[in-house]
Design an enzyme around this catalytic site. Structure first.
Site, mmCIF file in Angstrom:
data_model
loop_
_atom_site.group_PDB
_atom_site.id
_atom_site.type_symbol
_atom_site.label_atom_id
_atom_site.label_comp_id
_atom_site.label_asym_id
_atom_site.label_seq_id
_atom_site.Cartn_x
_atom_site.Cartn_y
_atom_site.Cartn_z
ATOM 1 N N CYS A 51 -13.011 0.814 8.043
ATOM 2 C CA CYS A 51 -12.162 0.254 6.989
ATOM 3 C C CYS A 51 -12.192 1.131 5.741
ATOM 4 C CB CYS A 51 -12.644 -1.144 6.608
ATOM 5 S SG CYS A 51 -12.890 -2.231 8.040
ATOM 6 N N SER A 52 -11.042 1.330 5.123
ATOM 7 C CA SER A 52 -11.003 2.059 3.858
ATOM 8 C C SER A 52 -11.569 1.158 2.754
ATOM 9 C CB SER A 52 -9.574 2.496 3.544
ATOM 10 O OG SER A 52 -8.716 1.374 3.502
ATOM 11 N N HIS B 121 -8.796 4.438 -1.485
ATOM 12 C CA HIS B 121 -7.471 3.835 -1.324
ATOM 13 C C HIS B 121 -7.121 2.921 -2.513
ATOM 14 C CE1 HIS B 121 -3.924 2.147 0.340
ATOM 15 N NE2 HIS B 121 -4.438 1.230 1.127
ATOM 16 N N LYS C 7 -9.911 6.538 4.133
ATOM 17 C CA LYS C 7 -11.240 6.118 4.573
ATOM 18 C C LYS C 7 -12.350 6.588 3.642
ATOM 19 C CE LYS C 7 -14.456 4.430 6.847
ATOM 20 N NZ LYS C 7 -14.997 4.217 5.484
ATOM 21 N N CYS D 161 0.822 -1.221 0.000
ATOM 22 C CA CYS D 161 0.000 0.000 0.000
ATOM 23 C C CYS D 161 0.850 1.261 0.000
ATOM 24 C CB CYS D 161 -0.919 0.017 1.209
ATOM 25 S SG CYS D 161 -1.833 -1.518 1.385
#
Lengths: 392, 392
Positions: free
Chosen positions: A210-211, A336, A332, A87
């Site tokens: 959670c994103s 992402h 968020k 990421c």
């Protein structure tokens, strides 16, 4: 080392784009970046490119992605390197582009990232994202990133008195911030009550912690600071950049309520920039899960270790607070798209420091220094950047 | 830019190692590299690492590979970036490590590569290697890298009078060279008759025209030239390094009997080194298929364009010739563990320039300059390095 400036930045909106491929997303970000260069440039002057992507060649099966994308936008001969650190792939594209300019070998260097998570998130039952954790000790034992960050959150609660509500305050803030951002994936507010009652994911997380799964691309043009004014009267200077790693498996680490990689990367960036955390006016930090933003506050020196949730209680990191964090909406709510995320943070900061976040209520005023922070996996890698407004 | 030196290099043998994982292979190369540093070093001084690998996170499903491997050898906090440019992943690890040293930000930088092709070559019927060609116009139409290089060979025959025998002369030479190399995968000679009569692969290629499926790892330690003598009295200096790209799909290119990426990368390297191709004493070039070595002769300036096969006729590139090429055995017979290949070439040159290729008949005498050349896919990327013996 040569000084490093940013003279252009562009990104796609983040979201779910079934009709666009990786090449289209990259081109959209690249051409928006070119357009943002006030006095223009001859694209052929871009000598080398670093492109972050997690799933190139695996999930979406376009290998040797860096030259493929550069050829697609008309720069087939430029040097191009794909970088992958989970990421943080976009952050390491930025980091290595900065080093390339600092070396003096290149004047104009592209940092970009792209990901199309729609096409890879669970293809053939494999979890491409999951392979970025420790496969032998975590993934094959059944843990996911949500599960690993949930362990961190539970321990933070136990050690420091973090409450479930604090996690939700991150989600509420970042969703609120995303409303005005035209590039954000989720442009809607959520209430604290909603955020507390989402569908469970991994205790103590629910879905609002959670994103999301996102498609997107972002591109940033770095330039030797000496010649930045050829291209714009408002360059943004990269005053410091740091990156560091840690064990992938959290059982090997010193702590699970703090990321050593972030601490080391930020120490390097602050030291190079010659400033302290107090001087940062706003920041984009890696909130893949709500606890990640709270841990980042401490690891980046915005508060004492373990006291991250107090900044939320005090409203310090709200847009109207002393140190706004994730005014873009963050991972968020802005979204992402893995390889693009770190570069997208730089795009937001470029716009803000130039006074170009024109949408009502979005522009941060009187900022001089900003910081961005990108994490790979559960903290196996991290990269931190410090930017300075250049028109003062 | 700071000067760049190499102070240590190590590699595994190349071959088929069912009992060794990626971590073990990497550690073997890394510790051999450490041992090669004459005056030793504190490993903690290694500040950052570039690790080339094609199939990390896809074929062999260990993602975020760079910090994973660094943690495995006891350097969990060093900065680490995985780079992927297909078969040139190792070359781009070298290239970016050189830039990192040149920037002045780092004194000691690791470049390494690793691949375990045994585990990935055709898992689930997908061809991980194949994704590094142009997927839309080549791979999905059924072509393979053997097929694409075969087209190049056929065209070279048509345009310049290359004979089938010339291709085999490359295979015969490189197999002969590999016999004395303890790191080589195929340590056996083949005759010209054998090389002409292998099982067909893609006309005009038979199996002897193709490099093998290999496991292996290689590691090279770069150092700021100013402090190289702290570590060894015999550093090797990296005098020039260049890299460039081209369209992945060969239908987009200017020529298919020459790689523009190699020409541009080598021009950059020669210019930085301030020497001409005539001054190169020996070279390791990318012979993934026999035609690739013949094309490289022209693209690197060792002969006029299209005249590569004449160097074979004249014996110029034999070990006893004026310009030995692939004394290690090359990709053809030393082996081709994708991400490791470019770094393994540097290991060979490091040994040769220091006079440490002790096996009978292997040491090249009185060499001052050497060159290595690593290609991604069918020429989508290329990296070229020029090394100078440092004890003179």
């Amino acid at each position: 080392m040569e000084g490093v400036a940013i003279i252009g930045a562009g990104q796609t909106p983040y979201g779910d784009f079934p009709g666009k491929g990786v090449k289209e997303l990259f081109a959209e970000a690249y051409f928006e970046m070119l357009k943002s260069i006030d006095k223009g440039t001859e694209p052929q002057r871009i000598q080398t490119a670093y492109i972050g992507s997690l799933s190139a060649g695996s999930g979406f099966q376009l290998g040797q992605l860096a030259p493929l994308l550069m050829g697609h936008v008309g720069l087939p001969r430029a040097t191009a390197t794909r970088v992958e650190n989970a990421c943080a792939s976009g952050g390491y594209a930025l980091y290595n582009a900065a080093i390339a300019v600092a070396s003096g070998k290149f004047d104009l260097v592209l940092a970009a990232g792209v990901e199309k998570m729609r096409d890879v998130s669970s293809s053939k039952g494999r979890y491409w994202l999951g392979v970025s954790g420790d496969t032998e000790y975590e993934r094959l034992a059944g843990s996911t990133f949500a599960g690993i960050y949930a362990l961190m959150a539970a321990r933070y609660m136990h050690d420091y008195g973090l409450k479930r509500e604090h996690l939700s305050m991150v989600a509420v803030k970042n969703h609120r911030n995303a409303v005005a951002n035209p590039k954000a994936q989720f442009r809607r507010e959520i209430t604290l009550e909603q955020a507390l009652k989402g569908a469970p994911v991994a205790h103590p997380f629910n879905v609002w912690d959670c994103s999301p799964t996102s498609d997107g691309a972002a591109a940033v043009l770095f330039c030797n600071a000496k010649i930045a004014k050829e291209f714009t009267d408002k360059p943004v200077y990269l005053k410091g950049f740091g990156a560091a790693s840690d064990y992938l498996a959290i059982h090997d680490r010193d702590s699970i309520t703090s990321l050593a990689a972030t601490r080391k990367a930020s120490a390097e960036a602050y030291s190079q920039a010659g400033i302290s955390p107090r001087e940062i006016d706003f920041a984009e930090v890696h909130d893949c899960f709500t606890i990640a933003e709270i841990m980042a506050y401490g690891d980046l020196g915005f508060c004492e270790p373990g006291q991250g949730f107090k900044l939320l209680e005090e409203g310090t990191t709200l847009p109207e607070g002393k140190l706004p964090v994730n005014v873009s909406g963050g991972l968020k709510a802005k979204g992402h798209p893995i390889g693009a995320t770190g570069c997208g943070q730089a795009c937001e900061i470029f716009k803000q420091l130039r006074g170009e976040a024109q949408e009502p209520g979005r522009q941060i005023k009187n900022a001089r220094y900003a910081l961005s922070h990108n994490v790979g996996g559960s903290g196996g890698t991290a990269a931190v950047f410090i930017y300075q407004r250049g028109d003062q």
